[in-house]
Enzyme design. Structure first.
Site, short mmCIF file in Angstrom:
data_model
loop_
_atom_site.label_atom_id
_atom_site.label_comp_id
_atom_site.label_asym_id
_atom_site.label_seq_id
_atom_site.Cartn_x
_atom_site.Cartn_y
_atom_site.Cartn_z
CG ASP A 175 -1.93 0.98 1.27
OD1 ASP A 175 -2.23 1.45 -0.06
OD2 ASP A 175 -2.86 1.33 2.25
N GLY A 176 0.18 2.24 -0.45
CA GLY A 176 1.10 3.65 -0.55
C GLY A 176 1.50 4.09 -1.89
CG ASN A 177 1.91 1.63 -5.01
OD1 ASN A 177 2.80 1.47 -4.20
ND2 ASN A 177 1.51 0.75 -5.91
N GLY A 178 -0.27 5.47 -4.38
CA GLY A 178 -0.82 6.58 -4.68
C GLY A 178 -0.05 7.77 -3.92
NE ARG A 183 -7.99 1.05 5.34
CZ ARG A 183 -7.71 2.17 5.51
NH1 ARG A 183 -7.68 2.66 6.76
NH2 ARG A 183 -7.16 2.96 4.54
CB ILE A 184 -6.64 -7.13 7.15
CG1 ILE A 184 -7.75 -7.04 7.95
CG2 ILE A 184 -5.32 -7.80 7.75
CD1 ILE A 184 -8.23 -8.57 8.70
CB SER A 198 -8.83 -5.27 -3.15
OG SER A 198 -9.43 -4.04 -3.13
CB THR A 199 -12.99 -7.77 -4.68
OG1 THR A 199 -12.83 -7.80 -3.33
CG2 THR A 199 -12.62 -9.28 -5.08
NE ARG A 247 -2.86 -1.26 4.22
CZ ARG A 247 -4.16 -1.28 4.07
NH1 ARG A 247 -4.93 -2.34 4.46
NH2 ARG A 247 -4.52 -0.43 2.93
CG ASN A 297 -7.90 -1.99 -5.17
OD1 ASN A 297 -7.12 -2.82 -5.07
ND2 ASN A 297 -8.35 -1.20 -4.15
C1 IPE Z 1 -5.34 -2.74 -0.22
O1 IPE Z 1 -5.18 -1.59 -0.42
C2 IPE Z 1 -5.35 -3.40 -1.65
C3 IPE Z 1 -4.15 -3.73 -2.12
C4 IPE Z 1 -3.08 -3.06 -1.73
C5 IPE Z 1 -4.21 -3.93 -3.57
P1 IPE Z 1 -5.99 -0.10 -0.59
O2 IPE Z 1 -5.47 1.08 -0.67
O3 IPE Z 1 -7.23 -0.52 -1.58
O4 IPE Z 1 -6.98 -0.35 0.88
P2 IPE Z 1 -8.07 0.74 1.68
O5 IPE Z 1 -8.99 1.17 0.66
O6 IPE Z 1 -6.81 1.67 2.06
O7 IPE Z 1 -8.52 -0.11 2.58
C1 IPE Z 2 -1.60 0.04 -3.25
O1 IPE Z 2 -1.50 1.52 -3.48
C2 IPE Z 2 -1.99 -0.38 -4.70
C3 IPE Z 2 -3.34 -0.87 -4.94
C4 IPE Z 2 -4.31 -0.77 -4.34
C5 IPE Z 2 -3.41 -1.14 -6.53
P1 IPE Z 2 -2.46 2.86 -3.24
O2 IPE Z 2 -2.94 3.02 -4.82
O3 IPE Z 2 -3.69 2.11 -2.47
O4 IPE Z 2 -1.94 3.95 -2.57
P2 IPE Z 2 -2.63 4.94 -1.53
O5 IPE Z 2 -3.09 3.91 -0.57
O6 IPE Z 2 -3.50 5.65 -2.31
O7 IPE Z 2 -1.26 5.74 -1.04
MG MG Z 3 -4.08 2.33 -0.54
#
Ligand code: IPE
Ligand code: IPE
Ligand code: MG
Length: 244
Positions: free
Chosen positions: A22-25, A196-197, A67-68, A190, A70
Protein backbone atom coordinates in the site's frame (compact mmCIF):
# COMPACT_ATOMS: atom_id res chain seq x y z
CA UNK A 1 -3.21 -25.62 7.05
CA UNK A 2 -3.85 -26.09 10.76
CA UNK A 3 -3.31 -23.01 12.90
CA UNK A 4 -0.88 -24.83 15.15
CA UNK A 5 1.39 -25.84 12.27
CA UNK A 6 3.94 -23.15 12.99
CA UNK A 7 6.07 -22.54 9.93
CA UNK A 8 9.47 -21.05 10.43
CA UNK A 9 12.82 -21.09 8.74
CA UNK A 10 15.80 -22.69 10.53
CA UNK A 11 16.57 -19.26 12.04
CA UNK A 12 13.01 -18.86 13.25
CA UNK A 13 12.10 -16.49 10.42
CA UNK A 14 8.78 -16.62 8.55
CA UNK A 15 8.34 -19.22 5.85
CA UNK A 16 5.32 -17.52 4.27
CA UNK A 17 5.18 -13.73 4.13
CA UNK A 18 2.15 -11.92 2.73
CA UNK A 19 2.34 -8.23 1.85
CA UNK A 20 -0.34 -5.58 1.43
CA UNK A 21 1.61 -3.32 -0.91
CA UNK A 22 0.00 0.00 0.00
CA UNK A 23 0.96 3.64 -0.50
CA UNK A 24 1.71 3.90 -4.23
CA UNK A 25 -0.79 6.72 -4.70
CA UNK A 26 0.57 8.80 -1.83
CA UNK A 27 4.13 8.20 -3.03
CA UNK A 28 3.21 9.68 -6.41
CA UNK A 29 1.19 12.51 -4.86
CA UNK A 30 4.19 13.59 -2.77
CA UNK A 31 6.07 14.00 -6.04
CA UNK A 32 3.22 15.83 -7.78
CA UNK A 33 2.78 12.95 -10.21
CA UNK A 34 -0.27 10.91 -11.25
CA UNK A 35 -1.17 7.85 -9.19
CA UNK A 36 -0.11 5.50 -11.97
CA UNK A 37 3.43 6.78 -11.63
CA UNK A 38 3.35 5.42 -8.09
CA UNK A 39 2.00 2.07 -9.26
CA UNK A 40 4.85 1.79 -11.77
CA UNK A 41 7.39 2.48 -9.03
CA UNK A 42 5.60 -0.05 -6.82
CA UNK A 43 5.77 -2.73 -9.51
CA UNK A 44 9.54 -2.24 -9.77
CA UNK A 45 9.85 -2.89 -6.03
CA UNK A 46 8.33 -6.33 -6.31
CA UNK A 47 11.38 -7.75 -8.04
CA UNK A 48 13.73 -6.63 -5.23
CA UNK A 49 11.58 -8.20 -2.56
CA UNK A 50 11.12 -11.46 -4.47
CA UNK A 51 14.88 -11.66 -4.90
CA UNK A 52 15.40 -11.03 -1.18
CA UNK A 53 13.24 -14.01 -0.18
CA UNK A 54 15.77 -16.86 -0.43
CA UNK A 55 18.24 -14.91 1.73
CA UNK A 56 15.57 -14.58 4.43
CA UNK A 57 14.51 -18.22 4.20
CA UNK A 58 11.13 -17.09 2.86
CA UNK A 59 9.76 -19.80 0.60
CA UNK A 60 6.30 -18.30 0.00
CA UNK A 61 5.61 -14.68 -0.81
CA UNK A 62 2.04 -13.55 -1.40
CA UNK A 63 1.40 -10.01 -2.59
CA UNK A 64 -1.84 -8.03 -2.76
CA UNK A 65 -1.89 -6.32 -6.15
CA UNK A 66 -5.58 -5.51 -6.73
CA UNK A 67 -8.56 -6.02 -4.43
CA UNK A 68 -12.18 -6.79 -5.25
CA UNK A 69 -12.86 -3.27 -3.95
CA UNK A 70 -10.26 -1.54 -6.13
CA UNK A 71 -12.74 -1.46 -9.06
CA UNK A 72 -14.25 1.54 -7.25
CA UNK A 73 -11.32 3.66 -8.42
CA UNK A 74 -11.44 5.83 -11.54
CA UNK A 75 -11.54 4.18 -14.93
CA UNK A 76 -8.14 5.72 -15.71
CA UNK A 77 -6.52 4.18 -12.65
CA UNK A 78 -8.16 0.75 -13.09
CA UNK A 79 -7.28 0.45 -16.77
CA UNK A 80 -3.78 1.78 -16.08
CA UNK A 81 -3.31 -0.89 -13.42
CA UNK A 82 -4.58 -3.65 -15.72
CA UNK A 83 -2.15 -2.50 -18.43
CA UNK A 84 0.61 -2.47 -15.82
CA UNK A 85 -0.14 -6.08 -14.83
CA UNK A 86 0.08 -7.15 -18.48
CA UNK A 87 3.36 -5.28 -18.96
CA UNK A 88 4.70 -6.73 -15.74
CA UNK A 89 4.07 -10.28 -16.90
CA UNK A 90 5.73 -9.63 -20.27
CA UNK A 91 8.76 -7.94 -18.72
CA UNK A 92 9.32 -10.21 -15.76
CA UNK A 93 8.45 -13.67 -17.10
CA UNK A 94 11.98 -14.55 -18.18
CA UNK A 95 13.65 -13.35 -14.96
CA UNK A 96 11.07 -15.15 -12.81
CA UNK A 97 11.63 -18.36 -14.73
CA UNK A 98 15.42 -18.25 -14.55
CA UNK A 99 15.46 -17.23 -10.88
CA UNK A 100 13.48 -20.26 -9.75
CA UNK A 101 10.26 -18.40 -8.95
CA UNK A 102 6.98 -20.27 -9.27
CA UNK A 103 4.15 -17.82 -9.89
CA UNK A 104 0.50 -18.35 -8.99
CA UNK A 105 -2.46 -16.00 -9.06
CA UNK A 106 -5.33 -15.95 -6.60
CA UNK A 107 -8.58 -14.02 -6.82
CA UNK A 108 -11.59 -14.20 -9.11
CA UNK A 109 -10.52 -14.21 -12.75
CA UNK A 110 -14.06 -13.77 -14.05
CA UNK A 111 -13.95 -9.98 -14.01
CA UNK A 112 -10.47 -9.75 -15.52
CA UNK A 113 -9.79 -9.14 -19.17
CA UNK A 114 -9.43 -12.37 -21.19
CA UNK A 115 -6.04 -11.41 -22.54
CA UNK A 116 -4.68 -10.78 -19.05
CA UNK A 117 -6.11 -14.10 -17.81
CA UNK A 118 -4.43 -15.93 -20.69
CA UNK A 119 -1.11 -14.31 -19.75
CA UNK A 120 -1.58 -15.27 -16.09
CA UNK A 121 -2.28 -18.89 -17.07
CA UNK A 122 0.76 -18.92 -19.30
CA UNK A 123 3.06 -17.56 -16.59
CA UNK A 124 1.75 -20.12 -14.09
CA UNK A 125 2.44 -22.91 -16.54
CA UNK A 126 5.83 -21.54 -17.59
CA UNK A 127 7.09 -21.40 -14.00
CA UNK A 128 5.31 -24.50 -12.72
CA UNK A 129 8.53 -26.50 -12.32
CA UNK A 130 10.23 -23.86 -10.18
CA UNK A 131 10.47 -24.32 -6.44
CA UNK A 132 12.90 -21.77 -4.95
CA UNK A 133 10.30 -19.10 -4.19
CA UNK A 134 6.54 -19.46 -4.55
CA UNK A 135 5.20 -16.05 -5.52
CA UNK A 136 1.43 -15.69 -5.31
CA UNK A 137 -0.14 -12.56 -6.74
CA UNK A 138 -3.58 -11.62 -5.45
CA UNK A 139 -5.43 -10.00 -8.34
CA UNK A 140 -9.12 -9.14 -8.07
CA UNK A 141 -8.81 -10.82 -4.72
CA UNK A 142 -11.01 -10.33 -1.65
CA UNK A 143 -11.04 -12.58 1.41
CA UNK A 144 -14.84 -12.55 1.68
CA UNK A 145 -15.21 -13.16 -2.02
CA UNK A 146 -12.81 -16.11 -1.81
CA UNK A 147 -14.65 -17.71 1.12
CA UNK A 148 -17.99 -17.10 -0.60
CA UNK A 149 -16.79 -18.74 -3.82
CA UNK A 150 -15.42 -21.67 -1.79
CA UNK A 151 -18.74 -22.07 0.04
CA UNK A 152 -20.59 -22.02 -3.26
CA UNK A 153 -18.40 -24.76 -4.72
CA UNK A 154 -18.73 -26.79 -1.54
CA UNK A 155 -22.53 -26.44 -1.71
CA UNK A 156 -22.40 -27.60 -5.32
CA UNK A 157 -20.43 -30.73 -4.34
CA UNK A 158 -23.09 -31.49 -1.73
CA UNK A 159 -25.86 -30.87 -4.24
CA UNK A 160 -24.17 -33.33 -6.61
CA UNK A 161 -23.95 -35.92 -3.83
CA UNK A 162 -20.15 -36.02 -3.80
CA UNK A 163 -20.01 -34.64 -0.24
CA UNK A 164 -22.50 -34.42 2.61
CA UNK A 165 -22.97 -31.72 5.26
CA UNK A 166 -21.02 -33.95 7.65
CA UNK A 167 -17.89 -33.41 5.52
CA UNK A 168 -18.00 -29.66 6.10
CA UNK A 169 -15.18 -28.67 8.43
CA UNK A 170 -12.33 -26.15 8.31
CA UNK A 171 -10.07 -28.58 6.51
CA UNK A 172 -12.60 -29.31 3.77
CA UNK A 173 -13.47 -25.64 3.30
CA UNK A 174 -9.75 -24.82 3.01
CA UNK A 175 -9.49 -27.20 0.08
CA UNK A 176 -11.93 -25.00 -1.87
CA UNK A 177 -10.03 -21.77 -1.26
CA UNK A 178 -7.82 -20.20 -3.95
CA UNK A 179 -4.87 -20.79 -1.61
CA UNK A 180 -5.49 -24.53 -1.16
CA UNK A 181 -1.93 -25.46 -2.13
CA UNK A 182 -0.27 -22.85 0.10
CA UNK A 183 0.58 -22.89 3.79
CA UNK A 184 -1.04 -20.16 5.89
CA UNK A 185 0.95 -16.91 6.08
CA UNK A 186 3.18 -16.59 9.14
CA UNK A 187 3.68 -12.86 8.77
CA UNK A 188 1.50 -10.23 7.08
CA UNK A 189 3.19 -6.91 6.35
CA UNK A 190 1.29 -3.77 5.39
CA UNK A 191 3.14 -0.72 4.18
CA UNK A 192 1.97 2.93 4.20
CA UNK A 193 0.99 3.25 7.86
CA UNK A 194 -2.59 2.01 7.57
CA UNK A 195 -3.39 -0.58 10.23
CA UNK A 196 -6.13 -2.62 8.57
CA UNK A 197 -6.36 -5.79 6.51
CA UNK A 198 -8.66 -4.50 3.75
CA UNK A 199 -10.10 -7.96 3.01
CA UNK A 200 -6.75 -9.72 2.53
CA UNK A 201 -6.39 -13.44 3.36
CA UNK A 202 -9.06 -13.28 6.07
CA UNK A 203 -9.33 -17.03 6.60
CA UNK A 204 -5.65 -17.83 6.16
CA UNK A 205 -4.38 -15.11 8.52
CA UNK A 206 -6.29 -16.32 11.56
CA UNK A 207 -3.01 -16.77 13.45
CA UNK A 208 -0.62 -14.70 11.35
CA UNK A 209 1.64 -12.14 12.95
CA UNK A 210 1.10 -8.59 11.65
CA UNK A 211 3.60 -5.85 10.99
CA UNK A 212 2.45 -2.39 9.96
CA UNK A 213 5.22 -0.17 8.65
CA UNK A 214 4.98 3.51 7.75
CA UNK A 215 7.09 3.22 4.60
CA UNK A 216 5.18 3.71 1.36
CA UNK A 217 5.42 0.61 -0.83
CA UNK A 218 7.70 2.08 -3.56
CA UNK A 219 10.21 2.94 -0.79
CA UNK A 220 10.12 -0.49 0.90
CA UNK A 221 13.62 -1.92 0.57
CA UNK A 222 15.06 -5.45 0.95
CA UNK A 223 16.83 -4.12 4.08
CA UNK A 224 13.53 -3.18 5.69
CA UNK A 225 12.08 -6.50 4.60
CA UNK A 226 15.00 -8.26 6.32
CA UNK A 227 14.42 -6.20 9.50
CA UNK A 228 10.74 -7.12 9.60
CA UNK A 229 11.52 -10.80 9.02
CA UNK A 230 14.05 -10.68 11.85
CA UNK A 231 11.53 -9.08 14.23
CA UNK A 232 9.13 -11.95 13.46
CA UNK A 233 11.70 -14.41 14.77
CA UNK A 234 11.54 -12.70 18.17
CA UNK A 235 7.78 -13.09 18.51
CA UNK A 236 6.13 -15.67 20.70
CA UNK A 237 3.37 -17.44 18.76
CA UNK A 238 1.05 -19.26 21.11
CA UNK A 239 -1.90 -20.28 18.90
CA UNK A 240 -4.23 -20.03 21.87
CA UNK A 241 -2.21 -22.31 24.10
CA UNK A 242 -0.25 -21.50 27.25
CA UNK A 243 3.47 -22.09 27.04
CA UNK A 244 4.75 -24.25 29.87
C1 IPE B 1 -5.41 -2.76 -0.25
O1 IPE B 1 -5.09 -1.42 -0.33
C2 IPE B 1 -5.35 -3.39 -1.60
C3 IPE B 1 -4.03 -3.51 -2.19
C4 IPE B 1 -2.89 -3.18 -1.64
C5 IPE B 1 -4.01 -4.09 -3.51
P1 IPE B 1 -6.23 -0.29 -0.48
O2 IPE B 1 -5.51 0.99 -0.58
O3 IPE B 1 -7.15 -0.64 -1.58
O4 IPE B 1 -7.01 -0.41 0.88
P2 IPE B 1 -7.88 0.67 1.66
O5 IPE B 1 -8.86 1.24 0.69
O6 IPE B 1 -6.94 1.70 2.16
O7 IPE B 1 -8.51 -0.09 2.78
C1 IPE C 1 -1.69 0.20 -3.28
O1 IPE C 1 -1.45 1.56 -3.33
C2 IPE C 1 -1.85 -0.40 -4.66
C3 IPE C 1 -3.23 -0.74 -5.03
C4 IPE C 1 -4.25 -0.69 -4.25
C5 IPE C 1 -3.45 -1.16 -6.40
P1 IPE C 1 -2.62 2.63 -3.30
O2 IPE C 1 -3.01 2.92 -4.70
O3 IPE C 1 -3.74 2.17 -2.45
O4 IPE C 1 -1.90 3.86 -2.66
P2 IPE C 1 -2.52 4.89 -1.61
O5 IPE C 1 -3.04 4.09 -0.46
O6 IPE C 1 -3.61 5.62 -2.31
O7 IPE C 1 -1.37 5.76 -1.24
MG1 MG D 1 -4.14 2.38 -0.50
Amino acid sequence: MAADAQETTPDGGPKHVAIIMDGNGRWAQKRGRPRLFGHQAGARRVRDIVEACPGQGVKYLTIFAFSTENWKRTQTEVSGLMALFRRYIVREARALLTKGVRVRFIGDRIRLDEKLVAMMDELELLTSHNDLVHLTVALNYGGRDEVTRAAKRLAYEIEQGRLTHKDVDAETLSRFLDTHVLPDPDLVIRTSGEARISNFLLWQSAYAEYEFVDTLWPDFTPEEFARVCASYAARDRRFGAVKT
